[in-house]
Design an enzyme around this catalytic site. Structure first.
Site, mmCIF file in Angstrom:
data_model
loop_
_atom_site.group_PDB
_atom_site.id
_atom_site.type_symbol
_atom_site.label_atom_id
_atom_site.label_comp_id
_atom_site.label_asym_id
_atom_site.label_seq_id
_atom_site.Cartn_x
_atom_site.Cartn_y
_atom_site.Cartn_z
ATOM 1 N N LYS A 155 0.851 -1.196 0.000
ATOM 2 C CA LYS A 155 0.000 0.000 0.000
ATOM 3 C C LYS A 155 0.878 1.235 0.000
ATOM 4 O O LYS A 155 2.056 1.207 0.373
ATOM 5 C CB LYS A 155 -0.942 0.001 1.209
ATOM 6 C CG LYS A 155 -0.257 -0.091 2.572
ATOM 7 C CD LYS A 155 0.289 1.224 3.107
ATOM 8 C CE LYS A 155 0.947 1.086 4.462
ATOM 9 N NZ LYS A 155 1.708 2.306 4.877
ATOM 10 N N PRO A 165 9.915 -4.686 -0.263
ATOM 11 C CA PRO A 165 10.908 -4.128 0.657
ATOM 12 C C PRO A 165 10.403 -4.061 2.094
ATOM 13 O O PRO A 165 9.206 -3.825 2.345
ATOM 14 C CB PRO A 165 11.152 -2.722 0.099
ATOM 15 C CG PRO A 165 10.742 -2.799 -1.334
ATOM 16 C CD PRO A 165 9.608 -3.779 -1.374
ATOM 17 N N GLY A 186 10.700 -2.341 5.989
ATOM 18 C CA GLY A 186 11.079 -1.056 6.580
ATOM 19 C C GLY A 186 10.940 0.090 5.616
ATOM 20 O O GLY A 186 11.654 1.084 5.702
ATOM 21 N N ALA A 187 9.982 -0.029 4.691
ATOM 22 C CA ALA A 187 9.821 0.981 3.645
ATOM 23 C C ALA A 187 8.524 1.765 3.764
ATOM 24 O O ALA A 187 8.265 2.665 2.968
ATOM 25 C CB ALA A 187 9.887 0.304 2.265
ATOM 26 N N GLY A 188 7.679 1.423 4.742
ATOM 27 C CA GLY A 188 6.398 2.115 4.872
ATOM 28 C C GLY A 188 5.360 1.658 3.878
ATOM 29 O O GLY A 188 4.387 2.370 3.608
ATOM 30 N N LEU A 189 5.542 0.458 3.331
ATOM 31 C CA LEU A 189 4.616 -0.074 2.320
ATOM 32 C C LEU A 189 3.697 -1.163 2.868
ATOM 33 O O LEU A 189 2.799 -1.633 2.156
ATOM 34 C CB LEU A 189 5.409 -0.625 1.132
ATOM 35 C CG LEU A 189 6.263 0.407 0.375
ATOM 36 C CD1 LEU A 189 7.140 -0.291 -0.671
ATOM 37 C CD2 LEU A 189 5.384 1.460 -0.282
ATOM 38 N N GLY A 190 3.906 -1.596 4.101
ATOM 39 C CA GLY A 190 2.998 -2.564 4.722
ATOM 40 C C GLY A 190 3.092 -3.968 4.181
ATOM 41 O O GLY A 190 2.108 -4.705 4.231
ATOM 42 N N GLY A 191 4.253 -4.366 3.699
ATOM 43 C CA GLY A 191 4.380 -5.697 3.108
ATOM 44 C C GLY A 191 4.096 -6.815 4.086
ATOM 45 O O GLY A 191 3.421 -7.792 3.749
ATOM 46 N N GLY A 192 4.596 -6.721 5.310
ATOM 47 C CA GLY A 192 4.343 -7.752 6.306
ATOM 48 C C GLY A 192 2.878 -7.809 6.714
ATOM 49 O O GLY A 192 2.324 -8.893 6.913
ATOM 50 N N ASP A 240 -2.256 -1.713 10.296
ATOM 51 C CA ASP A 240 -2.719 -1.558 8.917
ATOM 52 C C ASP A 240 -3.083 -2.893 8.264
ATOM 53 O O ASP A 240 -3.335 -2.940 7.060
ATOM 54 C CB ASP A 240 -1.683 -0.813 8.073
ATOM 55 C CG ASP A 240 -0.303 -1.463 8.097
ATOM 56 O OD1 ASP A 240 -0.144 -2.500 8.775
ATOM 57 O OD2 ASP A 240 0.609 -0.924 7.446
#
Length: 257
Positions: free
Chosen positions: A8, A92, A94-100, A134
């Site tokens: 996201k 990635p 720690g990128a602020g993209l909410g992958g986890g 999130d």
């Protein structure tokens, strides 16, 4: 069962106030972005196990991964049989993209289908909210306003279909949530009254540059000039809007198609 997840980006991110429970009240718009995604496979097995690989796996303890936490959450509630989880990390960290968070939410949906649990959207969002702020967004996985810690969701009419979204992460940059919050000044403590996110988003995208803010930029940019420079690079390339996503380190830009 195999699924490709997505990540996201945040259209604006306002840190409103610190709560008594130690969290912060936020307002933001979550927007799905398919440029990055992990591969998640879940299959019944004789014993529960997880394997994580891929270029963005950072060596954390596999058993503590959010996908395993998602399984344990439903297993405790519904006595699920053992599963084998395989996760290829391409998004990635720690990128602020909410992958986890996306991985956890997709795991909940996959387990719901795999074992025919019959959970509806609201129930899945409740479980997801217990895993991360999130996570709930990725259940419906469509543009939405997010409030509270990020788990209170409502429909958002924003439309950026006329724009190409580009996302980049400066090489070697990573920002922890702890670092991003370290120097943040919540909006209720600021002397100047600032417009709400819903008010800002009523304006055309071309007017967002000086109106739509990610409050974490004020605490992250001083210690990460490469992230600030990437944002300016996007504007120099003709972006109509550019911003850091979440607590960083990714920066996205909207270019008119």
């Amino acid at each position: 069962m195999i699924e490709r997840t997505n990540v996201k980006i945040n259209l604006g991110l306002h840190v409103l106030r610190r709560r008594e429970d130690g969290f912060h009240d936020l307002e933001t718009v979550f927007l799905p972005y398919g440029g990055y995604g992990d591969m998640l496979e879940i299959e019944p097995s004789s014993r529960t196990s997880i394997h994580i690989g891929g270029p963005c796996y950072g060596g954390w303890e596999m058993d503590s991964d959010l996908t395993m936490q998602a399984y344990r959450l439903l297993a405790a509630e519904f006595s699920l049989p053992p599963v084998e989880i395989s996760l290829i990390k391409n998004a990635p960290v720690g990128a602020g993209l909410g992958g986890g968070s996306a991985d956890a939410a997709f795991a909940l949906k996959m387990l719901n289908t795999l074992f025919e649990l019959g959970l509806g959207t609201a129930e899945l969002e409740t479980f997801a909210g217990r895993l991360g702020s999130d996570c709930a967004f990725f259940i419906q996985n469509r543009p939405c306003f997010a409030r509270g810690r990020g788990e209170i969701l409502s429909a958002c009419p924003v439309n950026v279909d006329d724009y190409e979204i580009r996302v980049e992460i400066p090489e070697g940059e990573s920002v922890s949530t702890r670092e991003a919050y370290a120097n943040i000044i919540p909006r209720e403590r600021q002397a100047v009254a600032l417009p709400s996110l819903s008010e800002v988003l009523k304006h055309p995208v071309g007017e967002w540059r000086n109106m739509l803010r990610n409050d974490f930029e004020q605490s992250v940019f001083p210690g990460h000039p490469a992230i600030a420079a990437l944002k300016e690079k996007f504007y120099a390339q003709g972006a109509e809007y550019a911003s850091m996503s979440g607590s960083g380190a990714a920066v996205f830009a909207l270019f008119k198609k």
